[in-house]
Write an enzyme that holds these catalytic residues in place. Structure first.
Site, PDB file in Angstrom:
ATOM      1  N   ASP A  22       0.833  -1.216   0.000  1.00  0.00           N
ATOM      2  CA  ASP A  22       0.000   0.000   0.000  1.00  0.00           C
ATOM      3  C   ASP A  22       0.867   1.266   0.000  1.00  0.00           C
ATOM      4  O   ASP A  22       1.984   1.251   0.508  1.00  0.00           O
ATOM      5  CB  ASP A  22      -0.911  -0.025   1.245  1.00  0.00           C
ATOM      6  CG  ASP A  22      -2.083   0.927   1.116  1.00  0.00           C
ATOM      7  OD1 ASP A  22      -2.306   1.478   0.010  1.00  0.00           O
ATOM      8  OD2 ASP A  22      -2.781   1.126   2.118  1.00  0.00           O
ATOM      9  N   GLY A  25       0.182   5.423  -4.437  1.00  0.00           N
ATOM     10  CA  GLY A  25      -0.399   6.699  -4.851  1.00  0.00           C
ATOM     11  C   GLY A  25       0.192   7.851  -4.044  1.00  0.00           C
ATOM     12  O   GLY A  25       0.580   8.886  -4.608  1.00  0.00           O
ATOM     13  N   HIS A  39       2.827   3.127  -8.898  1.00  0.00           N
ATOM     14  CA  HIS A  39       2.655   1.700  -9.210  1.00  0.00           C
ATOM     15  C   HIS A  39       3.885   1.171  -9.955  1.00  0.00           C
ATOM     16  O   HIS A  39       4.374   0.079  -9.676  1.00  0.00           O
ATOM     17  CB  HIS A  39       1.406   1.478 -10.065  1.00  0.00           C
ATOM     18  CG  HIS A  39       0.132   1.857  -9.363  1.00  0.00           C
ATOM     19  ND1 HIS A  39      -0.092   1.563  -8.037  1.00  0.00           N
ATOM     20  CD2 HIS A  39      -0.980   2.508  -9.788  1.00  0.00           C
ATOM     21  CE1 HIS A  39      -1.285   2.007  -7.679  1.00  0.00           C
ATOM     22  NE2 HIS A  39      -1.845   2.591  -8.727  1.00  0.00           N
ATOM     23  N   LEU A 133      10.974 -21.003  -4.352  1.00  0.00           N
ATOM     24  CA  LEU A 133      10.029 -20.032  -3.771  1.00  0.00           C
ATOM     25  C   LEU A 133       8.765 -20.034  -4.617  1.00  0.00           C
ATOM     26  O   LEU A 133       8.833 -20.121  -5.845  1.00  0.00           O
ATOM     27  CB  LEU A 133      10.673 -18.626  -3.786  1.00  0.00           C
ATOM     28  CG  LEU A 133       9.781 -17.423  -3.522  1.00  0.00           C
ATOM     29  CD1 LEU A 133       9.293 -17.410  -2.068  1.00  0.00           C
ATOM     30  CD2 LEU A 133      10.537 -16.106  -3.802  1.00  0.00           C
ATOM     31  N   SER A 198      -8.357  -5.167   5.014  1.00  0.00           N
ATOM     32  CA  SER A 198      -8.921  -4.877   3.691  1.00  0.00           C
ATOM     33  C   SER A 198      -9.311  -6.119   2.883  1.00  0.00           C
ATOM     34  O   SER A 198      -8.904  -6.273   1.731  1.00  0.00           O
ATOM     35  CB  SER A 198      -7.938  -4.019   2.870  1.00  0.00           C
ATOM     36  OG  SER A 198      -7.717  -2.790   3.506  1.00  0.00           O
TER      37      SER A 198
HETATM   38  C1  FPP Z   1      -1.829   0.158  -3.398  1.00  0.00           C
HETATM   39  O1  FPP Z   1      -1.358   1.479  -3.390  1.00  0.00           O
HETATM   40  C2  FPP Z   1      -1.280  -0.598  -4.524  1.00  0.00           C
HETATM   41  C3  FPP Z   1      -2.020  -1.179  -5.525  1.00  0.00           C
HETATM   42  C4  FPP Z   1      -3.484  -1.116  -5.559  1.00  0.00           C
HETATM   43  C5  FPP Z   1      -1.376  -1.875  -6.652  1.00  0.00           C
HETATM   44  C6  FPP Z   1      -0.164  -2.699  -6.335  1.00  0.00           C
HETATM   45  C7  FPP Z   1       0.566  -2.975  -7.585  1.00  0.00           C
HETATM   46  C8  FPP Z   1       1.903  -2.963  -7.752  1.00  0.00           C
HETATM   47  C9  FPP Z   1       2.849  -2.779  -6.635  1.00  0.00           C
HETATM   48  C10 FPP Z   1       2.522  -3.115  -9.092  1.00  0.00           C
HETATM   49  C11 FPP Z   1       2.268  -4.388  -9.831  1.00  0.00           C
HETATM   50  C12 FPP Z   1       2.527  -5.624  -9.107  1.00  0.00           C
HETATM   51  C13 FPP Z   1       3.094  -6.742  -9.624  1.00  0.00           C
HETATM   52  C14 FPP Z   1       2.983  -7.997  -8.848  1.00  0.00           C
HETATM   53  C15 FPP Z   1       3.812  -6.788 -10.903  1.00  0.00           C
HETATM   54  P1  FPP Z   1      -2.425   2.653  -3.538  1.00  0.00           P
HETATM   55  O2  FPP Z   1      -2.577   2.970  -4.970  1.00  0.00           O
HETATM   56  O3  FPP Z   1      -3.686   2.250  -2.847  1.00  0.00           O
HETATM   57  O4  FPP Z   1      -1.713   3.827  -2.764  1.00  0.00           O
HETATM   58  P2  FPP Z   1      -2.418   4.972  -1.905  1.00  0.00           P
HETATM   59  O5  FPP Z   1      -3.091   4.276  -0.759  1.00  0.00           O
HETATM   60  O6  FPP Z   1      -1.275   5.818  -1.472  1.00  0.00           O
HETATM   61  O7  FPP Z   1      -3.368   5.668  -2.802  1.00  0.00           O
END
Ligand code: FPP
Length: 250
Positions: A22, A25, A39, A133, A198
């Site tokens: 998390d 963003g 991301h 793994l 969540s």
């Molecule tokens: C949460 O941060 C993150 C996500 C919803 C996406 C996670 C994806 C990646 C790390 C990249 C792709 C993964 C792989 C396995 C290749 P948020 O957007 O909710 O952040 P915020 O809470 O600060 O808005």
């Protein structure tokens, strides 16, 4: 440079770590960039964490990459995330093979865009015999939905006379959820300072140690993972050992 890795007790490693990645963003916003920049940088943390787990000898790593609730995000962000998944998986499959890493996925995979689904299935097929793994991507995942789907399957089995309601045990549930062949995580990490589960692995986290860090996901790397493992091992030292073992340690 000294590394926290040296402080890890290699005899007491968790065999399964789950991570709620998390803060992508917020990380991007702090830098005056678009959320998707976060991301993109989050994939580096995925790579680092996977590498660290492989090096330590951890057997399972589950990553919450996309929840069913994430489908409500702006279309542009969803498309970006799906394309990022496709490109990351296709780029990294060779590395997974070289490092003996098996890829699995849990969630409502049929709801993924077809290119994403195909790329994922191809990587899962190619890596299926790898043993060092196992990386499990939770995609379009909802734990409540997982439990609802398991309940439907059990209901069908009863309807078809394959089992009776009184035969239902914890094992019946375990055999009908996505993670049926995977041991429960001993350690859950959530980044970015949020203290929530969540809708992630609600059944599987029953006895899991929870670790929350303020670090935003794109800033999470090997040292942060080591820190989480050491924290977990300290808790185990207080609560998990027999009195004889504690005496030997101190
Ligand atoms: C949460 O941060 C993150 C996500 C919803 C996406 C996670 C994806 C990646 C790390 C990249 C792709 C993964 C792989 C396995 C290749 P948020 O957007 O909710 O952040 P915020 O809470 O600060 O808005």
């Amino acid at each position: 440079m000294t590394s926290l890795k040296d402080k890890i007790n290699m005899d007491k490693l968790p065999q399964h770590i789950a991570i709620i990645m998390d803060g992508n963003g917020r990380w991007a916003k702090q830098k005056g960039e678009l959320r998707v920049f976060g991301h993109k940088n989050g994939t580096k943390s995925v790579k680092e964490t996977t590498e660290a787990c492989g090096e330590l000898g951890i057997k399972y790593l589950t990553l919450y990459a996309f929840s069913t609730e994430n489908w409500n995000r702006p279309k542009f962000e969803i498309n970006f995330l799906m394309e990022l998944l496709v490109s990351t998986i296709s780029r990294e499959t060779k590395r997974l093979m070289d490092n003996d890493v098996r890829l699995l996925a849990i969630g409502d995979l049929d709801s993924l865009p077809s290119a994403c689904y195909r790329e994922l299935m191809s990587a899962i097929e190619q890596t299926k015999n790898n043993k060092t793994l196992t990386v499990i991507l939770a995609l379009s995942y909802s734990s409540r939905n997982e439990i609802v789907e398991a309940t439907k399957k059990i209901g069908e089995a009863i309807k078809n006379g394959k089992m009776k309601p009184e035969d239902i045990t914890e094992q019946t549930i375990i055999e009908n959820i996505y993670t049926k062949d995977i041991p429960d995580p001993e350690l859950l990490i959530r980044t970015s300072g949020e203290h929530r589960i969540s809708n992630f692995l609600l059944w599987q986290l029953a006895y899991t140690e929870l670790y929350f860090t303020e670090t935003l996901w794109p800033d999470f790397g090997k040292e942060q993972l080591y820190e989480a493992i050491i924290d977990y091992q300290n808790r185990e030292r207080r609560f998990g050992m027999t009195s004889e073992q504690v005496t030997v340690k101190s």
